[in-house]
Scaffold this motif. Structure first.
Motif, short mmCIF file in Angstrom:
data_model
loop_
_atom_site.label_atom_id
_atom_site.label_comp_id
_atom_site.label_asym_id
_atom_site.label_seq_id
_atom_site.Cartn_x
_atom_site.Cartn_y
_atom_site.Cartn_z
N ALA A 101 -35.89 29.53 -3.35
CA ALA A 101 -34.45 29.24 -3.27
C ALA A 101 -34.06 28.73 -1.88
O ALA A 101 -33.28 27.78 -1.75
CB ALA A 101 -33.65 30.49 -3.62
N ILE A 102 -34.61 29.36 -0.85
CA ILE A 102 -34.31 28.93 0.52
C ILE A 102 -34.85 27.53 0.78
O ILE A 102 -34.16 26.68 1.35
CB ILE A 102 -34.92 29.93 1.53
CG1 ILE A 102 -34.20 31.28 1.43
CG2 ILE A 102 -34.83 29.39 2.95
CD1 ILE A 102 -34.87 32.39 2.22
N PHE A 103 -36.08 27.28 0.32
CA PHE A 103 -36.69 25.96 0.53
C PHE A 103 -35.88 24.87 -0.16
O PHE A 103 -35.57 23.83 0.45
CB PHE A 103 -38.13 25.97 0.01
CG PHE A 103 -38.79 24.62 0.05
CD1 PHE A 103 -39.25 24.09 1.25
CD2 PHE A 103 -38.94 23.87 -1.12
CE1 PHE A 103 -39.83 22.83 1.29
CE2 PHE A 103 -39.53 22.62 -1.08
CZ PHE A 103 -39.98 22.10 0.14
N LEU A 104 -35.52 25.08 -1.40
CA LEU A 104 -34.77 24.07 -2.15
C LEU A 104 -33.36 23.88 -1.59
O LEU A 104 -32.87 22.75 -1.48
CB LEU A 104 -34.71 24.45 -3.63
CG LEU A 104 -36.04 24.43 -4.39
CD1 LEU A 104 -35.84 24.93 -5.82
CD2 LEU A 104 -36.64 23.04 -4.39
N GLY A 105 -32.70 24.99 -1.23
CA GLY A 105 -31.35 24.89 -0.68
C GLY A 105 -31.33 24.17 0.66
O GLY A 105 -30.48 23.30 0.91
N THR A 106 -32.29 24.51 1.53
CA THR A 106 -32.36 23.88 2.85
C THR A 106 -32.69 22.40 2.73
O THR A 106 -32.05 21.55 3.36
CB THR A 106 -33.42 24.59 3.72
OG1 THR A 106 -33.10 25.97 3.83
CG2 THR A 106 -33.48 23.97 5.10
N THR A 107 -33.69 22.08 1.92
CA THR A 107 -34.11 20.69 1.75
C THR A 107 -33.00 19.83 1.16
O THR A 107 -32.72 18.73 1.63
CB THR A 107 -35.37 20.61 0.86
OG1 THR A 107 -36.40 21.43 1.42
CG2 THR A 107 -35.87 19.18 0.76
N SER A 108 -32.34 20.35 0.12
CA SER A 108 -31.27 19.59 -0.54
C SER A 108 -30.12 19.31 0.41
O SER A 108 -29.62 18.17 0.49
CB SER A 108 -30.75 20.36 -1.76
OG SER A 108 -31.80 20.62 -2.67
N ALA A 109 -29.69 20.31 1.15
CA ALA A 109 -28.57 20.12 2.08
C ALA A 109 -28.94 19.16 3.19
O ALA A 109 -28.12 18.31 3.59
CB ALA A 109 -28.16 21.47 2.67
N LEU A 110 -30.16 19.26 3.70
CA LEU A 110 -30.59 18.37 4.78
C LEU A 110 -30.67 16.92 4.29
O LEU A 110 -30.26 16.00 5.01
CB LEU A 110 -31.94 18.82 5.33
CG LEU A 110 -32.42 18.09 6.58
CD1 LEU A 110 -31.48 18.37 7.75
CD2 LEU A 110 -33.84 18.51 6.95
N VAL A 111 -31.20 16.74 3.10
CA VAL A 111 -31.28 15.38 2.54
C VAL A 111 -29.89 14.79 2.36
O VAL A 111 -29.63 13.63 2.71
CB VAL A 111 -32.04 15.39 1.19
CG1 VAL A 111 -31.89 14.05 0.47
CG2 VAL A 111 -33.52 15.70 1.42
N VAL A 168 -23.46 26.39 -0.40
CA VAL A 168 -22.91 26.09 -1.73
C VAL A 168 -24.03 25.78 -2.72
O VAL A 168 -24.00 26.24 -3.88
CB VAL A 168 -21.93 24.91 -1.63
CG1 VAL A 168 -21.48 24.48 -3.02
CG2 VAL A 168 -20.70 25.30 -0.79
N LEU A 169 -25.04 25.01 -2.30
CA LEU A 169 -26.14 24.66 -3.20
C LEU A 169 -27.05 25.85 -3.48
O LEU A 169 -27.63 25.96 -4.57
CB LEU A 169 -26.97 23.52 -2.59
CG LEU A 169 -26.28 22.16 -2.48
CD1 LEU A 169 -27.19 21.17 -1.76
CD2 LEU A 169 -25.91 21.64 -3.86
N THR A 170 -27.16 26.74 -2.52
CA THR A 170 -28.07 27.88 -2.67
C THR A 170 -27.58 28.87 -3.73
O THR A 170 -28.39 29.53 -4.39
CB THR A 170 -28.26 28.60 -1.32
OG1 THR A 170 -28.79 27.67 -0.38
CG2 THR A 170 -29.19 29.78 -1.44
N VAL A 171 -26.26 28.98 -3.89
CA VAL A 171 -25.71 29.93 -4.86
C VAL A 171 -26.24 29.67 -6.27
O VAL A 171 -26.83 30.56 -6.90
CB VAL A 171 -24.17 29.94 -4.81
CG1 VAL A 171 -23.62 30.78 -5.95
CG2 VAL A 171 -23.68 30.47 -3.47
N PRO A 172 -26.08 28.46 -6.83
CA PRO A 172 -26.62 28.23 -8.18
C PRO A 172 -28.14 28.21 -8.21
O PRO A 172 -28.75 28.64 -9.20
CB PRO A 172 -26.04 26.87 -8.59
CG PRO A 172 -25.70 26.20 -7.30
CD PRO A 172 -25.30 27.30 -6.37
N LEU A 173 -28.77 27.71 -7.13
CA LEU A 173 -30.24 27.67 -7.09
C LEU A 173 -30.83 29.07 -7.14
O LEU A 173 -31.74 29.36 -7.94
CB LEU A 173 -30.71 26.94 -5.84
CG LEU A 173 -30.63 25.41 -5.85
CD1 LEU A 173 -30.90 24.85 -4.47
CD2 LEU A 173 -31.62 24.84 -6.87
#
Length: 369
Positions: free
Chosen positions: A205-215, A347-352
């Motif tokens: 969850a942390i990896f996907l949330g961090t990567t998505s927000a950074l992108v 915000v993205l991490t909550v649903p992820l």
């Protein structure tokens, strides 16, 4: 609530250890090579008022300090040193009786010239560290010590990464800090949570949330051509300012996302342990509710940190006659961008985190390890 003998013994040992540590730190001058002087007398001159071209008022005062050297070949000798301090205290400091100060002693033709270097702060820093350790132990027992250990190891790892960057003088060093972010995450979660299913869900969850927000943040900066964002405003930037900004953004983003993901995943895992009959849909909805409850405070924390970082420089810009727009552009814009990217990450991490936890824990299976 009755306190048993074992508890009183622990408290006594903690207090004794703190007292012994304090007494040692107050008398540890022998550990330092640089001369340390103790202020044994202070003579104050009459304060003088000053006003600059921007009509900012200040007050400077001259001190004559008598220092007794505590270590080295000048140990036991006394010297008089002049010190000038201002009421604002921006670049100077007022010294008091009993304080210990690092000094530089230069000897030329039999004359000794003593210059104040900086204040000796190890007593306060180490005692505050001791207090943090004690509070963590009293409130969280050994789980708190493990959390502190993860902080220390991450700090050491961060220093190592910085040294590697400086030693190799890399051109594209952003990826070094991106890899470091993954190591920070894995190390922290392994020490605090352990290597189990909860670790895997939280890390993902942390990896996907961090990567998505950074992108998303990088795409916005790319399509807007970073208009209004001055990477050169970074203090003491000796490498590519943009990459340095992105590296700092990754570290800050990681902290925000890790906080949100850990709260949601740990709560859902605990709910599943206590109520094994919960379905995927129920877990996902519960994660959303948890996320909404922590989202507001986390984003406010980001803003407060941003205000704390830019407050002093913003005041300096305003005090020297700069406009609000110019001050914002050169002292606040970078921090706002970082805070916005971190907010997107939360915000993205909550649903992820909710979705991943629901998938791993869904049905009536046991939580397991």
């Amino acid at each position: 609530m009755k306190v048993n003998t074992k508890t009183w013994l622990k408290l006594a040992l903690i207090l004794v250890s703190g007292l012994c540590l304090y007494l040692f730190l107050r008398n540890d001058a022998f550990l330092y090579q640089q001369p340390i002087g103790k202020v044994v007398a202070v003579k104050q001159a009459t304060p003088e008022k000053t006003t600059d071209v921007y009509n900012n008022s200040d007050e400077t005062t001259r001190q004559t300090l008598t220092l007794e050297i505590l270590n080295g070949k000048y140990r036991g000798q006394s010297f008089k040193v002049n010190n000038t301090y201002s009421s604002s205290g921006g670049l100077d400091q007022k010294y008091h009786l009993g304080q210990q100060i690092f000094v530089n002693i230069h000897e030329h033709r039999g004359q000794k010239d003593v210059v104040i270097s900086h204040y000796k702060r190890d007593v306060y820093l180490i005692m505050l560290s001791w207090l943090v350790v004690v509070l963590l132990y009293l409130t969280m027992q050994f789980q708190g010590i493990r959390s502190l250990l993860s902080v220390i190891l991450n700090f050491v790892l961060f220093l190592l990464i910085v040294q590697i960057d400086v030693f190799l003088n890399l051109t594209n060093f952003f990826w070094l800090f991106a890899i470091a972010a993954l190591l920070f995450t894995a190390l922290s979660l392994a020490l605090v949570i352990g290597l189990n299913k909860q670790f895997s869900v939280t890390f993902l969850a942390i990896f996907l949330g961090t990567t998505s927000a950074l992108v998303i943040g990088c795409l916005v900066l790319y399509f807007t051509k970073s208009k209004g964002v001055h990477y050169e405003a970074l203090d003491f930037a000796t490498q590519s300012p943009k990459q340095l900004f992105l590296a700092a953004t990754v570290i800050g983003l990681l902290g925000a996302v890790m906080d949100a993901a850990t709260d949601i995943v740990s709560t859902l895992f605990e709910m599943k342990r206590s109520q094994p009959e919960l379905t995927k849909q129920q877990l996902f909805k519960s994660g959303q509710v948890i996320g909404r409850s922590v989202m507001g405070p986390l984003i406010n924390v980001l803003l407060l940190i941003f205000f704390a970082e830019t407050f002093a420089m913003s005041v300096l810009y305003f005090k020297t006659g700069n406009s609000i727009a110019y001050t914002f552009e050169w002292t606040m814009a970078l921090g706002i961008v970082q805070a916005l990217i971190s907010g997107i990450g939360i915000v993205l991490t909550v649903p992820l985190a909710s979705f991943l936890s629901a998938q791993f824990l869904g049905g009536k299976q046991n939580v397991g390890n």
